[in-house]
Structures are given as C-alpha cells and as structure tokens.
Design a protein around this motif. Structure first.
Motif, PDB file in Angstrom:
ATOM      1  N   ARG A   1     -15.052 -23.181  49.576  1.00 21.26           N
ATOM      2  CA  ARG A   1     -15.593 -24.546  49.587  1.00 21.26           C
ATOM      3  C   ARG A   1     -15.033 -25.355  50.757  1.00 21.26           C
ATOM      4  NH1 ARG A   1     -15.470 -24.155  43.775  1.00 21.26           N
ATOM      5  NH2 ARG A   1     -13.281 -24.794  43.783  1.00 21.26           N
ATOM      6  N   ALA A   2     -13.731 -25.238  50.982  1.00 18.54           N
ATOM      7  CA  ALA A   2     -13.099 -26.029  52.042  1.00 18.54           C
ATOM      8  C   ALA A   2     -13.618 -25.617  53.413  1.00 18.54           C
ATOM      9  CB  ALA A   2     -11.584 -25.878  51.974  1.00 18.54           C
TER      10      ALA A   2
ATOM     11  N   HIS B   1     -18.361 -30.522  61.071  1.00 15.69           N
ATOM     12  CA  HIS B   1     -17.654 -30.421  62.347  1.00 15.69           C
ATOM     13  C   HIS B   1     -18.359 -31.129  63.502  1.00 15.69           C
ATOM     14  CE1 HIS B   1     -20.353 -27.000  63.420  1.00 15.69           C
ATOM     15  NE2 HIS B   1     -19.975 -27.225  64.663  1.00 15.69           N
ATOM     16  N   LEU B   2     -19.638 -31.448  63.345  1.00 16.96           N
ATOM     17  CA  LEU B   2     -20.355 -32.171  64.406  1.00 16.96           C
ATOM     18  C   LEU B   2     -20.392 -33.676  64.191  1.00 16.96           C
ATOM     19  CD1 LEU B   2     -23.487 -29.882  64.945  1.00 16.96           C
ATOM     20  CD2 LEU B   2     -21.401 -29.981  66.321  1.00 16.96           C
ATOM     21  N   ARG B   3     -19.954 -34.129  63.016  1.00 18.74           N
ATOM     22  CA  ARG B   3     -20.142 -35.531  62.632  1.00 18.74           C
ATOM     23  C   ARG B   3     -19.539 -36.499  63.658  1.00 18.74           C
ATOM     24  NH1 ARG B   3     -20.638 -37.862  57.480  1.00 18.74           N
ATOM     25  NH2 ARG B   3     -21.594 -35.882  56.891  1.00 18.74           N
TER      26      ARG B   3
ATOM     27  N   LEU C   1     -13.292 -18.512  70.138  1.00 18.68           N
ATOM     28  CA  LEU C   1     -11.911 -18.038  70.233  1.00 18.68           C
ATOM     29  C   LEU C   1     -11.002 -19.122  70.808  1.00 18.68           C
ATOM     30  CD1 LEU C   1     -12.254 -14.320  71.390  1.00 18.68           C
ATOM     31  CD2 LEU C   1     -12.093 -15.251  69.081  1.00 18.68           C
ATOM     32  N   THR C   2     -11.533 -19.890  71.761  1.00 18.42           N
ATOM     33  CA  THR C   2     -10.750 -20.995  72.313  1.00 18.42           C
ATOM     34  C   THR C   2     -10.504 -22.063  71.258  1.00 18.42           C
ATOM     35  OG1 THR C   2     -11.658 -20.609  74.525  1.00 18.42           O
ATOM     36  CG2 THR C   2     -10.669 -22.771  74.109  1.00 18.42           C
ATOM     37  N   VAL C   3     -11.515 -22.356  70.449  1.00 18.88           N
ATOM     38  CA  VAL C   3     -11.347 -23.329  69.368  1.00 18.88           C
ATOM     39  C   VAL C   3     -10.290 -22.846  68.387  1.00 18.88           C
ATOM     40  CG1 VAL C   3     -12.491 -24.443  67.397  1.00 18.88           C
ATOM     41  CG2 VAL C   3     -13.675 -24.258  69.593  1.00 18.88           C
ATOM     42  N   LEU C   4     -10.291 -21.554  68.081  1.00 19.65           N
ATOM     43  CA  LEU C   4      -9.269 -20.997  67.197  1.00 19.65           C
ATOM     44  C   LEU C   4      -7.878 -21.199  67.781  1.00 19.65           C
ATOM     45  CD1 LEU C   4      -8.328 -19.343  64.759  1.00 19.65           C
ATOM     46  CD2 LEU C   4      -8.920 -17.257  66.038  1.00 19.65           C
ATOM     47  N   ASP C   5      -7.721 -20.882  69.059  1.00 22.48           N
ATOM     48  CA  ASP C   5      -6.416 -21.071  69.711  1.00 22.48           C
ATOM     49  C   ASP C   5      -5.984 -22.535  69.657  1.00 22.48           C
ATOM     50  OD1 ASP C   5      -6.163 -18.406  70.390  1.00 22.48           O
ATOM     51  OD2 ASP C   5      -7.045 -18.657  72.381  1.00 22.48           O
ATOM     52  N   GLN C   6      -6.918 -23.433  69.984  1.00 23.41           N
ATOM     53  CA  GLN C   6      -6.576 -24.846  70.032  1.00 23.41           C
ATOM     54  C   GLN C   6      -6.307 -25.409  68.643  1.00 23.41           C
ATOM     55  OE1 GLN C   6      -8.823 -26.084  74.204  1.00 23.41           O
ATOM     56  NE2 GLN C   6      -9.673 -26.843  72.293  1.00 23.41           N
TER      57      GLN C   6
ATOM     58  N   LEU D   1      -9.886 -20.193  59.554  1.00 21.63           N
ATOM     59  CA  LEU D   1     -11.202 -19.640  59.228  1.00 21.63           C
ATOM     60  C   LEU D   1     -12.311 -20.576  59.696  1.00 21.63           C
ATOM     61  CD1 LEU D   1     -10.571 -18.253  55.629  1.00 21.63           C
ATOM     62  CD2 LEU D   1     -11.332 -16.892  57.583  1.00 21.63           C
ATOM     63  N   ALA D   2     -12.139 -21.870  59.461  1.00 17.60           N
ATOM     64  CA  ALA D   2     -13.164 -22.831  59.876  1.00 17.60           C
ATOM     65  C   ALA D   2     -13.322 -22.835  61.391  1.00 17.60           C
ATOM     66  CB  ALA D   2     -12.813 -24.226  59.369  1.00 17.60           C
TER      67      ALA D   2
END
Length: 478
Positions: free
Chosen positions: A339-340, A348-350, A265-270, A290-291
C-alpha cells in the motif's frame, strides 16, 4: 581491506570474547568441532563491524542443543530442520549450524538438507569464496580451501565450485552475487557472471518468498543500483522484476526522451542519499527504495509518440501504482509495504505543478492529507526524482520544494496540520442534521473536510452554519 596479519589479530580478539570463548570451550568439552564461519571472518579482513556470529560444527542439531542450553540465556530451534540452532550467549545472538552438504534436485524450490561431516566440505558448498572462510575454535586456525583471502584482496566474487554447479545447487546465489557486489563493492568474476546469464531461467525454481527476501537485502545496501544493474544485465531481473528491464525503452531518431531505466537507477541512488542525509526515517527504508526503483514502471504502457517529436506518458503514475501492487503481491510483500509503495507512486508527480504557480494553503493542506503517514517518504521520492543535468532547472525545483516543506511546517505549527479534520465529528453531524448513521453522514463529513482544507480552522460554530447551509442547498431527499 585489512592486511592478513591485522585480520588475524581481529579474529583472535573476537575468539577471545566471552561469547565465542564460552561456546568454543563448551563444544570442545563435549567432543565436537566448532568454527566461526562466513560473514564474521570475511568482515575481519574487510575491517567491517561484525554484527552476526555464525558457527558451524560436526554436532547434530540435537547435540548442538545439548551443548548450548547450559551456557545460553535463551535458545530456539526454529531452524532445526536446516541444522541451525539459535541462542543468546553473554548477550549476543548466535547461530550454530551442522556441517551441510545439501543441494537442489533441479526441480524443487527448496534444497534437500543433507548434513556433512567435514568443515572443508561444508565450506566448498557455500556461495562464494569470500564467504567460504572459517576460524577453527578454540585452535584459532584459519581455514580457506577455495582461495577466499586472495579474492578478498582482489575484491572479486567467485564461487568455490564451478559456478554452473554452485548456481545449479541453489539458483538464489545468483541474486546473492548481485547483493554482495552492491554491499561490498566487489566485481563478479567473468566465468561467474557468464554463468549468471546462462542460468538465469533457473531462478524460476526459487520461491517468491526467498526472491523477495534477497531483493529486500539488495535494496538495503548502500549501492543498491549496482546490484539491480547486475540483475538486469544478467537477465535475472527479467524473470523476477521484469518491469525494470522494460524501462529500457527504444529511442528512434525522431522522438527522443530520457533513458527511463538509467533515470530510475539514479532516482534510487538519490533517494538513498536523501534517506540517510535527512535522518528522519530508520535507514535503510525498504518502502522508499522500492518506490524509487518502481516509480516510473507505468511509462512503457503509457508511452505515446506525439507530433513534433514529443513523447508523452500520460497517467503513468496511476498505471505504475497498479503494476507495482501486482508485482509486489506476486513477490509476497506484506500489505502495508504494498500500500505504501503504491501510494507513493500515485503521488510522485503531484509536486511538479507547484512551480507552475503558487499553491494556495488549501493545495498544501491537500498535499499533506493525501500523503498521510507517507509524507516524509514522499518528500524524499519527489526530491530524488529530479535528475536533470540542467543545473538551473534542478536548483529551481530544489528551491521550490524547500519552499513547500517550509510552508508545510508553518501550517502544521499554526493548524496542527498533521491531524487535519473537520471541527464536527460524525456524532455531532447526526445530532445537528437529525439523521441516523449511514452514507449521508460520510457525505456531510467530507464536505466539512473540504471546507477545513480550503479555509483552515473556522471553529465549531462556523462549521455548524456551513453544515446547515450545505444541507439546505442539498436537500435531505436529494
């Protein structure tokens, strides 16, 4: 929140606008009632900009068409089955809907449309009291049968009828409650919230397409995590997006890790903050959101308790991408969006290996190549994924990503990185090697692409030499 007097002044100004006045006069001349309803009236009290003009009337769809055609630049009847006629009047899009009295039968995924005869009855069947407001035209009389103005003042979401009845008529209203809570910053009234939890299974009656559309609207708000939290707490998310409540992993006394749900949820906000502040994407950007929400949904399936108190989630990026594809397909999202989102979750970890040691130019080129047209979204997701409370660590990651973006920009300027490709195309490869179209051409092309990524531009002559050397080492019959 505007005062009642200020809101009425705003509504009077809106009623005097050419679009509204033209429609009011036309319906009155035809002997029909007309009222401005819902969002425009609500937003007048909230001091928000009104974008949509929605009207309701006692006229049937055929009668609406007869009234609207002479005064509209264009009109359409795609919503006729639900009593809605759309039009453009004085350059503004409007929708006019016959009074409704429809309800679900308890089993169907779509409501049975029944037209009503009373404005007050139409308002009482609407989703929330703050949306059950109307301005009669041309009289400019405010109609509020359910105390919507008081709820606007109190910043409360409440159903006009008993919530069990309202949500029973259309269970999607429970998701709308979460969306409006996020959009308006309102609290859901206690009995209404209790009904959402009690009736959560009823959301199964709603089609995937309607759930998708409502979820997309929620994620498009400025405080989307607030709405997601309501869906999770009420049990609705467990039925429409079960991967999110599953992120609330159990923590035992020996193995500790971040709360993945709160982190997400924090990642969504940020991500929303970065999306807006960077100003590169059209906002709101549903793919980014969404991602951000789904980026860690592979963790429950990959969670391992290691010796020494560590917890690992190996390959949760790849597992999460597969889970996201499955869920978004079930919700009937379009293929491009699926797909996106999946690609962003895969990648996302790269970046997090970047701080372990300086990346070569080749590694930077590969990062850009793999991101493709999702690069800006990947920038946002990666930055948003830093939620550590350790300020020194957060600053270090932030500075590292600043450095990566600067290198990408520099290489792009030097090498036209956005269009990275070998100096030789497929036709030239076939001509040089004397081969016909087939898998060998693709293999040779990929070899030259690796050279390009590793070394940057080398020119067509050097590329030809590299191709021939590769071909000789490989052997044409290999």
């Amino acid at each position: 929140m505007q005062s009642v007097a200020e809101a009425l002044d705003r509504l009077a100004g809106l009623a005097a606008s050419p679009t509204v006045a033209t429609l009011a006069d036309a319906f009155r001349a035809a002997g029909h009632e007309l009222a401005l309803v819902g969002g425009p009236v609500r937003d007048a009290f909230l001091g928000r900009t009104t974008n949509d003009l929605d009207f309701t009337t006692d006229a049937t769809p055929d009668e609406i068409l007869a009234v609207v055609k002479p005064v509209a630049e264009a009109h359409w009847d795609i919503g006729r089955a639900f009593g809605t006629i759309g039009a453009i009047v004085h350059g503004h899009t409007v929708e006019v809907t016959t009074y409704r009295a429809d309800a679900y039968d308890g089993t169907s995924r779509k409501p049975e449309v029944v037209f009503g005869t009373s404005l007050e009855d139409d308002l009482v069947r609407r989703d929330f009291t703050v949306n059950a407001l109307a301005l009669r035209l041309p009289q400019r009389t405010l109609v509020d049968p359910s105390g919507g103005v008081e709820d606007l003042i109190g910043r409360v979401l409440r159903t006009p009828a008993a919530p069990e009845v309202s949500f029973g008529d259309d269970p999607l209203r429970m998701m709308r409650a979460a969306r409006f809570a996020a959009q308006l910053g309102f609290e859901v009234e206690t009995d209404t919230l209790a009904a959402m939890s009690a009736l959560a299974p009823e959301i199964d009656r709603i089609s995937a397409e309607r759930v998708r559309d409502e979820l997309s609207k929620l994620l498009s708000t400025g405080a989307a995590s607030r709405g997601i939290r309501l869906l999770v707490d009420s049990g609705i998310a467990a039925r429409v997006l079960p991967e999110i409540p599953a992120l609330r992993l159990e923590i035992d006394e020996h193995h500790h890790h971040k709360d993945v749900y709160e982190h997400s949820l924090t990642v969504l906000d940020q991500a929303i903050d970065y999306e807006v502040s960077r100003g590169v994407l059209d906002s709101p950007d549903l793919v980014v959101r969404l991602a951000a929400l789904l980026h860690d949904i592979g963790k429950p399936a990959t969670r391992r308790l290691e010796s020494g108190g560590a917890v690992s989630f190996h390959h949760h990026d790849m597992v999460g991408a597969k889970l996201a594809k499955k869920r978004l397909r079930e919700l009937r999202f379009d293929n491009d969006t699926i797909r996106a989102v999946a690609r962003l979750i895969e990648l996302h970890l790269r970046f997090f290996g970047y701080t372990d040691g300086a990346w070569s130019d080749s590694a930077v080129r590969r990062y850009v190549r793999d991101a493709g047209d999702q690069l800006e979204r990947l920038h946002i997701l990666t930055r948003a994924d830093v939620t550590t409370r350790n300020r020194r660590k957060a600053d270090r990651l932030g500075f590292a990503y600043d450095d990566l973006e600067e290198r990408i920009a520099r290489l792009a300027e030097e090498e036209e990185l956005a269009a990275v490709r070998p100096e030789l195309d497929g036709q030239q490869i076939m001509q040089i090697l004397g081969i016909r179209p087939g898998p060998l051409v693709g293999e040779a092309y990929r070899h030259l692409l690796d050279v390009r990524l590793d070394e940057g531009p080398i020119g067509p002559d050097a590329a030809r030499e590299r191709l021939l050397a590769w071909w000789a080492a490989r052997g044409p019959s290999a």
